[in-house]
Scaffold this motif. Structure first.
Motif, PDB file in Angstrom:
ATOM      1  N   LEU A 456       0.841  -1.139   0.006  1.00  0.00           N
ATOM      2  CA  LEU A 456       0.107   0.010  -0.054  1.00  0.00           C
ATOM      3  C   LEU A 456       0.785   1.355   0.084  1.00  0.00           C
ATOM      4  O   LEU A 456       0.499   2.185  -0.635  1.00  0.00           O
ATOM      5  N   LYS A 457       1.984   1.161   0.795  1.00  0.00           N
ATOM      6  CA  LYS A 457       2.788   2.316   0.651  1.00  0.00           C
ATOM      7  C   LYS A 457       3.566   2.672  -0.323  1.00  0.00           C
ATOM      8  O   LYS A 457       3.770   3.620  -0.754  1.00  0.00           O
ATOM      9  N   ASP A 458       4.133   1.696  -0.978  1.00  0.00           N
ATOM     10  CA  ASP A 458       5.166   1.719  -2.176  1.00  0.00           C
ATOM     11  C   ASP A 458       4.794   0.741  -3.331  1.00  0.00           C
ATOM     12  O   ASP A 458       5.712  -0.156  -3.555  1.00  0.00           O
ATOM     13  N   PRO A 459       3.753   0.996  -4.029  1.00  0.00           N
ATOM     14  CA  PRO A 459       3.596   0.049  -5.160  1.00  0.00           C
ATOM     15  C   PRO A 459       4.756  -0.124  -6.134  1.00  0.00           C
ATOM     16  O   PRO A 459       5.010  -1.287  -6.633  1.00  0.00           O
ATOM     17  N   PRO A 460       5.616   0.859  -6.558  1.00  0.00           N
ATOM     18  CA  PRO A 460       6.670   0.944  -7.557  1.00  0.00           C
ATOM     19  C   PRO A 460       7.763  -0.190  -6.984  1.00  0.00           C
ATOM     20  O   PRO A 460       8.178  -0.771  -7.773  1.00  0.00           O
ATOM     21  N   SER A 461       8.049  -0.385  -5.748  1.00  0.00           N
ATOM     22  CA  SER A 461       8.986  -1.232  -5.242  1.00  0.00           C
ATOM     23  C   SER A 461       8.381  -2.534  -5.673  1.00  0.00           C
ATOM     24  O   SER A 461       9.281  -3.767  -5.815  1.00  0.00           O
ATOM     25  N   ILE A 462       7.090  -2.914  -5.711  1.00  0.00           N
ATOM     26  CA  ILE A 462       6.689  -4.264  -6.175  1.00  0.00           C
ATOM     27  C   ILE A 462       6.795  -4.340  -7.606  1.00  0.00           C
ATOM     28  O   ILE A 462       7.011  -5.666  -8.013  1.00  0.00           O
ATOM     29  N   GLY A 463       6.624  -3.141  -8.360  1.00  0.00           N
ATOM     30  CA  GLY A 463       6.901  -3.474  -9.788  1.00  0.00           C
ATOM     31  C   GLY A 463       8.275  -4.053  -9.970  1.00  0.00           C
ATOM     32  O   GLY A 463       8.538  -4.567 -10.961  1.00  0.00           O
ATOM     33  N   LYS A 464       9.293  -3.799  -9.227  1.00  0.00           N
ATOM     34  CA  LYS A 464      10.686  -3.928  -9.472  1.00  0.00           C
ATOM     35  C   LYS A 464      10.882  -5.641  -9.393  1.00  0.00           C
ATOM     36  O   LYS A 464      11.740  -6.024  -9.833  1.00  0.00           O
ATOM     37  N   ILE A 465       9.894  -6.216  -8.633  1.00  0.00           N
ATOM     38  CA  ILE A 465       9.972  -7.670  -8.327  1.00  0.00           C
ATOM     39  C   ILE A 465       9.722  -8.160  -9.488  1.00  0.00           C
ATOM     40  O   ILE A 465      10.286  -9.336  -9.953  1.00  0.00           O
ATOM     41  N   GLY A 466       8.719  -7.693 -10.455  1.00  0.00           N
ATOM     42  CA  GLY A 466       8.349  -8.442 -11.599  1.00  0.00           C
ATOM     43  C   GLY A 466       7.122  -8.112 -12.016  1.00  0.00           C
ATOM     44  O   GLY A 466       6.197  -7.779 -11.129  1.00  0.00           O
ATOM     45  N   TRP A 467       6.725  -8.213 -13.307  1.00  0.00           N
ATOM     46  CA  TRP A 467       5.394  -7.720 -14.045  1.00  0.00           C
ATOM     47  C   TRP A 467       4.174  -8.714 -13.075  1.00  0.00           C
ATOM     48  O   TRP A 467       3.094  -8.093 -13.098  1.00  0.00           O
ATOM     49  N   GLU A 468       4.455  -9.877 -13.294  1.00  0.00           N
ATOM     50  CA  GLU A 468       3.714 -11.168 -12.839  1.00  0.00           C
ATOM     51  C   GLU A 468       3.057 -10.608 -11.226  1.00  0.00           C
ATOM     52  O   GLU A 468       1.981 -10.887 -10.995  1.00  0.00           O
ATOM     53  N   THR A 469       4.204 -10.522 -10.448  1.00  0.00           N
ATOM     54  CA  THR A 469       3.743 -10.324  -9.091  1.00  0.00           C
ATOM     55  C   THR A 469       3.085  -8.965  -9.164  1.00  0.00           C
ATOM     56  O   THR A 469       2.120  -8.919  -8.481  1.00  0.00           O
ATOM     57  N   PHE A 470       3.299  -8.038  -9.494  1.00  0.00           N
ATOM     58  CA  PHE A 470       2.667  -6.741  -9.572  1.00  0.00           C
ATOM     59  C   PHE A 470       1.005  -6.699 -10.348  1.00  0.00           C
ATOM     60  O   PHE A 470       0.301  -6.305  -9.608  1.00  0.00           O
ATOM     61  N   LYS A 471       0.986  -7.446 -11.062  1.00  0.00           N
ATOM     62  CA  LYS A 471      -0.293  -7.756 -11.967  1.00  0.00           C
ATOM     63  C   LYS A 471      -1.035  -8.431 -10.967  1.00  0.00           C
ATOM     64  O   LYS A 471      -2.405  -8.059 -10.866  1.00  0.00           O
ATOM     65  N   THR A 472      -0.520  -9.557 -10.335  1.00  0.00           N
ATOM     66  CA  THR A 472      -1.283 -10.437  -9.332  1.00  0.00           C
ATOM     67  C   THR A 472      -1.970  -9.465  -8.386  1.00  0.00           C
ATOM     68  O   THR A 472      -3.077  -9.541  -8.064  1.00  0.00           O
TER      69      THR A 472
END
Length: 500
Positions: A456-472
């Motif tokens: 909730l605080k930092d979505p871009p950092s989740i994007g750095k993990i990978g698109w599939e994780t971010f998309k899920t």
């Protein structure tokens, strides 16, 4: 050492020098003779060094500007105007095409490789998002070898060693899409006993493209296949065969009106065909614009408005213009709310509809899917369309001119995706665009994670993990409870836009 001693005893010092010079001259003459004999089969080194300057100098025939002003080089094979088998070769292009390698230049570059023949020409183009070849002459397609043969008696030895490997799906920059696409080889060959004899002869051109990739996703079916197919085949005015590889029968049924409008002939499933087909012209792969759901009118002789006119004609859609509201006009504008069932769902649709009706809208609630014709008709009947970012918003293509499109952007810093996929393309469709970005309080993610969680605080950092994780997380597991009071000004703005 032994030979040096014998040499010294047999000849004087001056004789030894003359003998060495004579041997050197003899070797030099031998090298020059070999070069003279094999000169027609060698590529001159200076061509590699000076090719760019030479191509740019000859603006009449060997260079042209592409859509963003950069020079697009043309490499000519078997050009009758040149004494060399290859008159101009650029080094980094030759690395891509020789020895049957795929034409995949560095990102952002556009390379054209042109092979002139007596019967016509072959133009193979590699762009950032697509590869395609346009061939003319005696063109034979063989399913078992996945090959398209350009047969000519004037094919040189060098040309026979050059081929183009193409996956005919217009999203080549995405490896996950391209692994689902069959690879085809475009190759020049001489007329000989070894060349496959055709068993079916056709008198009209053909376009070979794939049903693989991300076919099954409504957005990709249009941006990767249907719009590129329109660009590639519209000039034939129906007199063209469609040859499909990786065919999906349900896809043919879904888009039958569009396919029937582009081609007057039954679609050929090449993967199940044992014939050798001969055509006067074949396009392998599809043209496409670099941007999503877009056509650059400066590159092509048409625009997205032309494509939308084509869709209205294909599905017999009645409305061309959206309603223009007036104070004394009793007719109400129609609002279509695209609902979703699996993800990014509006959890309070009845409240949204109630508020919209109070503002003066006739509200229709539909989920994308089912009959393509009936859904296209429903969209075309409306003046405003709203929905959460997703493939279902591709149906804005069926809205009438000057209609209003409202994209609801989910939580997760996905504005870049909303912009590229729908916001920017909608401008070329002559639609009026509005955007509503939800707050965290309107997302169901707040019910799944504590407020101090990194999701909730930092979505871009989740994007750095990978698109599939971010998309899920932000697309598959997020629903939306729209704040109707906060959303109300957006609907009022839509009414204002319809009034102008």
């Amino acid at each position: 050492m032994m030979y040096d001693t014998i040499f010294a005893k047999s000849f004087g010092r001056n004789d030894q020098k003359r003998l060495r010079y004579g041997a050197f001259v003899f070797c030099l003459l031998m090298v020059l003779s070999v070069c003279t004999v094999f000169k027609p089969y060698l590529v001159p080194i200076h061509v590699f060094e000076n090719v760019v300057a030479k191509i740019v100098d000859d603006t009449s025939s060997f260079a042209q500007l592409n859509y963003d002003g950069r020079v697009v080089t043309k490499i000519i094979f078997n050009d009758t105007r040149s004494s060399h088998p290859i008159s101009k070769v650029e080094e980094n292009v030759s690395k891509n095409i020789i020895n049957a390698s795929s034409i995949s230049p560095p990102k952002g570059e556009v390379k054209e490789i042109e092979a002139k023949k007596a019967e016509g020409e072959t133009l193979c183009i590699s762009e950032e998002r697509t590869d395609f070849c346009q061939t003319r002459g005696d063109i034979r397609i063989h399913r078992k070898s996945s090959s398209v043969y350009i047969v000519s008696p004037k094919t040189s030895i060098l040309a026979e060693n050059i081929s183009w490997s193409i996956r005919p799906y217009a999203r080549k920059d995405n490896i996950f899409a391209m692994v689902k696409v069959r690879e085809w080889l475009v190759k020049q060959v001489k007329v000989s006993a070894k060349v496959l004899h055709y068993t079916q002869n056709h008198s009209i051109p053909a376009v070979l493209f794939s049903n693989g990739g991300y076919t099954g996703n409504h957005f990709h079916e249009f941006t990767d296949v249907l719009i590129p197919l329109f660009l590639t085949s519209r000039h034939f005015k129906g007199e063209v065969h469609f040859i499909i590889t990786d065919k999906k029968p349900w896809w043919i049924l879904k888009y039958q009106p569009i396919l029937n409008k582009l081609s007057n002939y039954e679609i050929m499933d090449i993967d199940r065909d044992d014939e050798v087909h001969c055509f006067p012209s074949v396009s392998v792969g599809l043209k496409r614009n670099q941007k999503e759901l877009s056509i650059d009118p400066q590159r092509y002789s048409c625009s997205m408005r032309d494509f939308r006119d084509f869709l209205r004609s294909s599905y017999s859609l009645k409305r061309v213009q959206a309603i223009k509201t007036k104070v004394d006009q009793p007719k109400k504008p129609r609002l279509l709310i695209i609902s979703r069932q699996r993800s990014r769902t509006f959890t309070n649709v009845p409240q949204i509809a109630k508020m919209a009706k109070r503002l003066g809208f006739v509200v229709i609630i539909k989920e994308a899917g089912g009959s393509m014709s009936s859904f296209a008709d429903a969209v075309n009947s409306c003046d405003v369309l709203m929905g959460v970012h997703g493939a279902g918003l591709t149906n804005i293509l069926f809205l009438p001119e000057n209609a209003v499109f409202i994209q609801v952007v989910p939580y997760g810093k996905v504005e870049w995706l909303a912009k590229n996929d729908f916001a920017e393309p909608s401008k070329d469709m002559n639609l009026k665009y509005l955007e509503y970005k939800i707050r965290l309080e309107e997302s169901t993610l707040i019910q799944q994670y504590p407020l101090d969680h990194i999701i909730l605080k930092d979505p871009p950092s989740i994007g750095k993990i990978g698109w599939e994780t971010f998309k899920t997380i932000y697309f598959d597991k997020q629903n939306i409870r729209l704040d109707v009071n906060r959303f109300k000004p957006t609907l009022l703005k839509a009414l204002e836009l319809l009034h102008h």
